[in-house]
Design a protein around this motif. Structure first.
Motif, PDB file in Angstrom:
ATOM      1  N   ASP A   1       0.915  -1.238   0.404  1.00 51.87           N
ATOM      2  CA  ASP A   1      -0.014  -0.065   0.062  1.00 51.87           C
ATOM      3  C   ASP A   1       1.165   1.201   0.215  1.00 51.87           C
ATOM      4  O   ASP A   1       0.246   2.422   0.057  1.00 51.87           O
ATOM      5  CB  ASP A   1      -0.747  -0.026   0.971  1.00 51.87           C
ATOM      6  N   ILE A   2       2.077   0.859   0.065  1.00 55.01           N
ATOM      7  CA  ILE A   2       3.167   2.278  -0.354  1.00 55.01           C
ATOM      8  C   ILE A   2       3.785   1.694  -1.666  1.00 55.01           C
ATOM      9  O   ILE A   2       4.560   0.469  -1.477  1.00 55.01           O
ATOM     10  CB  ILE A   2       3.670   2.791   0.515  1.00 55.01           C
ATOM     11  N   LEU A   3       3.730   2.735  -2.814  1.00 49.11           N
ATOM     12  CA  LEU A   3       4.035   2.662  -4.280  1.00 49.11           C
ATOM     13  C   LEU A   3       5.146   3.717  -4.300  1.00 49.11           C
ATOM     14  O   LEU A   3       4.866   4.378  -4.255  1.00 49.11           O
ATOM     15  CB  LEU A   3       2.705   2.035  -4.924  1.00 49.11           C
ATOM     16  N   ILE A   4       6.419   3.252  -4.881  1.00 49.22           N
ATOM     17  CA  ILE A   4       7.346   3.257  -5.116  1.00 49.22           C
ATOM     18  C   ILE A   4       7.572   3.002  -6.830  1.00 49.22           C
ATOM     19  O   ILE A   4       7.618   2.177  -7.080  1.00 49.22           O
ATOM     20  CB  ILE A   4       8.743   3.700  -4.591  1.00 49.22           C
ATOM     21  N   LEU A   5       7.815   4.442  -7.641  1.00 46.59           N
ATOM     22  CA  LEU A   5       7.706   4.449  -9.167  1.00 46.59           C
ATOM     23  C   LEU A   5       8.211   4.901  -9.093  1.00 46.59           C
ATOM     24  O   LEU A   5       8.965   6.235  -9.539  1.00 46.59           O
ATOM     25  CB  LEU A   5       6.368   4.879  -9.189  1.00 46.59           C
ATOM     26  N   ASP A   6       9.638   4.498  -9.797  1.00 49.08           N
ATOM     27  CA  ASP A   6      11.373   5.285 -10.403  1.00 49.08           C
ATOM     28  C   ASP A   6      11.278   5.210 -11.614  1.00 49.08           C
ATOM     29  O   ASP A   6      11.456   4.683 -12.567  1.00 49.08           O
ATOM     30  CB  ASP A   6      12.081   4.007 -10.184  1.00 49.08           C
ATOM     31  N   GLU A   7      10.459   7.181 -11.845  1.00 50.66           N
ATOM     32  CA  GLU A   7      10.285   6.733 -14.032  1.00 50.66           C
ATOM     33  C   GLU A   7      10.067   5.964 -14.271  1.00 50.66           C
ATOM     34  O   GLU A   7      10.557   5.538 -15.293  1.00 50.66           O
ATOM     35  CB  GLU A   7      12.133   7.014 -14.213  1.00 50.66           C
ATOM     36  N   PRO A   8       8.428   5.584 -14.250  1.00 49.74           N
ATOM     37  CA  PRO A   8       8.203   4.383 -14.398  1.00 49.74           C
ATOM     38  C   PRO A   8       7.646   4.976 -15.918  1.00 49.74           C
ATOM     39  O   PRO A   8       6.744   4.406 -16.629  1.00 49.74           O
ATOM     40  CB  PRO A   8       6.443   4.729 -14.073  1.00 49.74           C
ATOM     41  N   THR A   9       7.250   6.140 -16.793  1.00 45.96           N
ATOM     42  CA  THR A   9       6.729   6.713 -17.829  1.00 45.96           C
ATOM     43  C   THR A   9       8.397   7.037 -18.468  1.00 45.96           C
ATOM     44  O   THR A   9       7.776   7.184 -20.072  1.00 45.96           O
ATOM     45  CB  THR A   9       6.158   7.981 -17.556  1.00 45.96           C
ATOM     46  N   ALA A  10       9.582   7.286 -18.203  1.00 50.19           N
ATOM     47  CA  ALA A  10      10.462   6.174 -19.243  1.00 50.19           C
ATOM     48  C   ALA A  10      10.435   5.927 -20.301  1.00 50.19           C
ATOM     49  O   ALA A  10      10.657   5.827 -21.471  1.00 50.19           O
ATOM     50  CB  ALA A  10      12.145   6.164 -18.299  1.00 50.19           C
ATOM     51  N   VAL A  11       9.745   4.282 -20.300  1.00 53.15           N
ATOM     52  CA  VAL A  11       9.781   3.348 -21.319  1.00 53.15           C
ATOM     53  C   VAL A  11       8.219   3.622 -22.533  1.00 53.15           C
ATOM     54  O   VAL A  11       8.294   2.978 -22.705  1.00 53.15           O
ATOM     55  CB  VAL A  11       9.843   2.003 -20.964  1.00 53.15           C
ATOM     56  N   LEU A  12       7.266   4.360 -21.199  1.00 49.79           N
ATOM     57  CA  LEU A  12       6.163   4.928 -22.343  1.00 49.79           C
ATOM     58  C   LEU A  12       5.867   5.289 -23.197  1.00 49.79           C
ATOM     59  O   LEU A  12       6.520   6.830 -23.170  1.00 49.79           O
ATOM     60  CB  LEU A  12       4.552   4.701 -20.744  1.00 49.79           C
ATOM     61  N   THR A  13       4.648   5.264 -24.009  1.00 53.16           N
ATOM     62  CA  THR A  13       4.451   6.269 -24.980  1.00 53.16           C
ATOM     63  C   THR A  13       3.173   6.750 -24.401  1.00 53.16           C
ATOM     64  O   THR A  13       3.201   6.538 -22.938  1.00 53.16           O
ATOM     65  CB  THR A  13       3.049   5.617 -26.463  1.00 53.16           C
ATOM     66  N   PRO A  14       3.012   8.351 -24.385  1.00 58.67           N
ATOM     67  CA  PRO A  14       2.246   9.676 -24.172  1.00 58.67           C
ATOM     68  C   PRO A  14       0.979   8.749 -23.376  1.00 58.67           C
ATOM     69  O   PRO A  14       1.037   9.019 -22.547  1.00 58.67           O
ATOM     70  CB  PRO A  14       2.445  10.323 -25.472  1.00 58.67           C
TER      71      PRO A  14
END
Lengths: 528, 318
Positions: free
Chosen positions: A169-182
């Protein structure tokens, strides 16, 4: 603002990191950093590459051990010695490099290492539970697929599924959008919002300013391992954040002369190539770059960019089609032929392809001159000339190195990139190919690299710039072509480029379709 | 003719038993990412100590236990060097082989009785005898499978168990993840160090058991270099079986079968020289490697070596 602050003061932070210091050999990654995450919020952690965001979070999830400082989870001091402890505290992290076992299935990855897993896990039961979560969060994943069969976007969904399955329930997202399309990152923000609604909290690491507003309520800026500021997102502006992040004003626009293209330097005609598995990685791809212009190639990594630059530089082979350089057919010629026909290459992976780390800075700098005088005389190195040539380049490109005999691997990423630039630009006789030239560099070095590329264009060379940073493409390139699954989806002039349209094309829409989709999206927003 | 086939099968299985034990042991070790090239040394140490204990005490159980403890000690040294000290796994494994080979030869000249000037060579001891399973051993041809010693019967059970544990249990899942991606395993709360230690040592114990089968059953007694390079064959067998315990049997049968046929051909005075025959299993291994690479290049399957094989792991490495 006072209301929310007062509210937060009453609440116990779900995570509180106090005075965290973490040293690595030679660097202090974090120095006395304090961080508070309140229940039901998204805290953005903003900073340049190397500002210490990832290492701070790795301390939180038990992958690194802090040298000083303490961590409180839900108000109680927590000793997090290993990721196991972190998992038990409900902390889950989506790492920048996904933590997935490629040869295993989605389901196997999801339950990997779970403590109360049955001795003989029932995968039909596990798949059923995964499907339930998939539906609940609209996270499309086939639990029986192998990770290596999935694209990066899907792999990230697996990572998120894994956290939900494990009850984090505590989420850490490390640059999650780096590999994604907009579009995919829009999907991600929807999923995060849903999880926050359920009372979960999240820390969102990024170095992109535009994501702060979209994802977070508060933002903490790190600079050189220390906290530069903690702000409410709604009370700040991108330019303030940028200033905090780098410690000075950044030029978002680079001065550029008007482009006046000359003769075609590189003509790529109907190029097709396939990967090791025999699947097409370039499909009927064509474009032209003229002298004195920069063509930018936009696209999510892995859509054929690497194949394209490697075919043009002779490192890989085309199945059909033509590569014509300065009027000569150079398809499938050797790298040496291409170097001699005036092609220079700044490779995507600077450590493994750009330099020989165990050799000196000087040797790396003259690596393209050793076939000719004055560096070599009758097949023997003339070290006086080597030193002279190296010194000129070190001065001209402002490479900071203890000496020219230092092994190149000891230099920072920015200085390594400057070595490559100095060597490649020095040898460039018409075409410069630059793949992700500013990736991972700090803002100062980034600007220097971009100015060099524009310089090359101004003196009449053709430049092919492959990048995933749309900001970079728009400021540096003259025209932008979008690549998707080995095809050029369309081309737009940089000064008229619309990030939304490019985003749609990066996800596979044609230029026309993308413009339409972008327009509709706008209408939709107006409607709300 | 039927008798000939039956006897070839019988010898094939017997020759293959030691190979299966060692192959399964090494598969478990390598699946966690540790390459142990000390096999030859561990098999020899298992063989010499098993025989010496059997000779002096007459207890086969005790001799197997002692053989396994040799595997335990040697592989624990390897584990310490490779996992804790992060030494080069190839160098450490080769040292274990050199040490084990020399030590086994030395012990072969010291553990014997005084009347044989302390040599073990030329002695006989208790051994694993063949036990015919009633009815099953009477089946034509396949009956050969059921007229074997107890270690071979143990092998029949070991193969499916080893496969099941590796692919169907949570511990198997965890150990495979350690060999494929230690960073992932660690982040998922699996102790990379503990897993690697455990299965390097367990694997080593099975390898030594393979050695013990040689001196207590296949070629009873102690002779210098009794393994005849089987430790190296096992390295090839692990690759041949694509790190799958269930497939260990095929490779073992192939090598065992070559042994058996060679034996028969020699008796028959055939013209194919033994070294040529000995080449075949290795050629088969190369063929498998080529096949696997080809299959992978077609993008059909991932079969190859554990991705982190022979790569040491430290959490804060960047």
């Amino acid at each position: 603002m006072e209301d929310t602050m007062a509210l937060q003061n009453d609440l116990t932070p779900v995570v509180e990191m106090k005075g965290i210091t973490k040293h690595f050999p030679g660097v202090t990654a974090n120095n006395q950093v304090t961080l508070k995450l309140y229940p039901g919020e998204v805290l953005a952690l903003l900073g340049e590459n190397g500002a210490g965001k990832s290492s701070l979070m790795n301390v939180l999830v038990g992958l690194y051990r802090q040298d000083e400082g303490e961590i409180l989870v839900r108000g109680t001091p927590a000793e997090i010695h290993s990721p196991k402890d972190a998992v038990q505290l409900g902390l889950g992290m989506v790492h920048q490099n996904f933590k997935l076992v490629e040869t295993m299935t989605v389901a196997e990855n999801v339950v990997l290492g779970l403590k109360h897993l049955d001795f003989i896990p029932s995968f039909s039961e596990i798949c059923r539970r995964i499907n339930t979560i998939s539906r609940q969060y609209n996270l499309q994943v086939d639990p029986r697929a192998y990770i290596w069969q999935l694209g990066v976007g899907e792999q990230q969904r697996v990572e998120i599924l894994k956290l939900i399955y494990r009850g984090a329930d505590i989420l850490i997202l490390d640059e999650p959008t780096a590999v994604l399309t907009p579009q995919e990152s829009g999907e991600l923000s929807r999923i995060i919002a849903q999880m926050i609604d359920e009372g979960k909290s999240a820390i969102f690491i990024t170095h992109k300013m535009e994501e702060i507003k979209r994802f977070s309520q508060r933002v903490q800026v790190l600079r050189k391992g220390e906290t530069a500021a903690v702000l409410e997102t709604s009370k700040t502006t991108p330019s303030e954040l940028a200033r905090l992040m780098v410690g000075r004003e950044v030029l978002f626009r680079l001065e550029k002369k008007i482009c006046c293209p000359g003769e075609p330097v590189l003509e790529v005609k109907n190029l097709c190539a396939s990967n090791e598995a025999g699947r097409p990685s370039l499909q009927d791809l064509s474009f032209i770059i003229r002298a004195g212009e920069i063509l930018g190639i936009a696209g999510v990594a892995g859509n054929g960019q690497r194949k394209l630059t490697e075919v043009i530089t002779g490192l890989d082979r085309a199945d059909s089609g033509k590569v014509v350089i300065q009027g000569k057919d150079m398809t499938n010629r050797t790298p040496l032929d291409l170097i001699q026909s005036g092609v220079s290459h700044i490779p995507p992976d600077r450590i493994s392809m750009g330099i020989v780390g165990d050799m000196s800075v000087a040797s790396n700098l003259v690596m393209k001159e050793y076939r000719s005088e004055p560096v070599v005389k009758r097949g023997i190195f003339n070290y006086k000339e080597v030193a002279k040539s190296a010194k000129e380049k070190i001065d001209a490109y402002n490479i900071s190195t203890p000496s020219q005999n230092t092994e190149a691997k000891f230099l920072s990423g920015g200085n390594i990139q400057k070595i490559i630039l100095a060597r490649e630009i020095g040898a460039c006789r018409g075409l410069l190919i630059a793949s992700y030239p500013s990736r991972g560099l700090d803002v100062g070095a980034m600007e220097a690299v971009r100015l060099q590329l524009i310089d090359q264009r101004n003196i009449g060379n053709a430049v092919l710039l492959v990048s995933e940073d749309l900001e970079e493409l728009i400021t540096v390139a003259d025209r932008i072509a979008v690549i998707y699954e080995g095809r050029i989806m369309g081309e737009v002039p940089a000064e008229k480029a619309d990030i939304k349209i490019i985003g749609h094309m990066m996800a596979g829409a044609s230029l026309k379709g993308a413009a339409q989709a972008a327009a509709e999206a706008e209408l939709g927003e107006d409607g709300i | 003719m039927m008798l000939l086939v039956q006897s070839i099968i019988a010898i094939t299985i017997r020759a293959g038993t030691s190979l299966v034990y060692a192959t399964i042991g090494e598969i478990y070790t390598e699946r966690t990412g540790v390459l142990n090239l000390g096999l030859e040394g561990m098999m020899l140490m298992g063989a010499v100590t098993a025989f010496a204990v059997a000779y002096h005490t007459g207890s086969l159980v005790l001799s197997l236990l002692v053989a396994m403890s040799m595997g335990l000690v040697l592989s624990a040294i390897h584990a310490f060097l490779c996992i804790t000290m992060r030494a080069n796994q190839v160098v450490s494994g080769l040292s274990i082989t050199l040490f084990g080979t020399g030590m086994a030869s030395f012990l072969g000249q010291r553990l014997g009785p005084a009347e044989n000037s302390f040599y073990l060579v030329g002695l006989t001891s208790v051994r694993f005898n063949r036990i015919a399973v009633p009815f099953l051993s009477d089946i034509p041809i396949l009956g050969a499978l059921f007229n074997q010693d107890i270690m071979t019967y143990g092998m029949y059970i070991l193969i499916p168990l080893a496969w099941f544990y590796m692919f169907k249990t949570k511990h198997g899942l965890n150990l495979r993840s350690v060999g494929e991606s230690p960073h992932t395993a660690d982040a998922m709360g699996i102790s990379v160090t503990k897993t690697r230690y455990l299965f390097t040592i367990v694997g080593g114990m099975f390898v030594s058991l393979g050695g013990a089968h040689l001196s207590l059953s296949y070629t009873p007694g102690w002779t210098e270099n009794i393994t005849g390079g089987r430790g190296w064959i096992v390295i090839a067998l692990v690759i041949f079986s694509m790190w799958n315990p269930a497939r260990a049997i095929y490779g073992a049968l192939l090598f065992g079968g070559i042994n058996a046929i060679q034996f028969r051909l020699q008796i028959a005075g055939a013209a194919i020289p033994a070294p040529v025959l000995n080449m075949f299993p290795y050629l088969a291994t190369i063929a498998v490697l080529v096949l696997v690479t080809w299959l992978e290049s077609k993008g059909k399957k991932r079969l190859g070596a554990p991705a982190a094989l022979a790569v040491s792991y430290m959490r804060e490495d960047k």
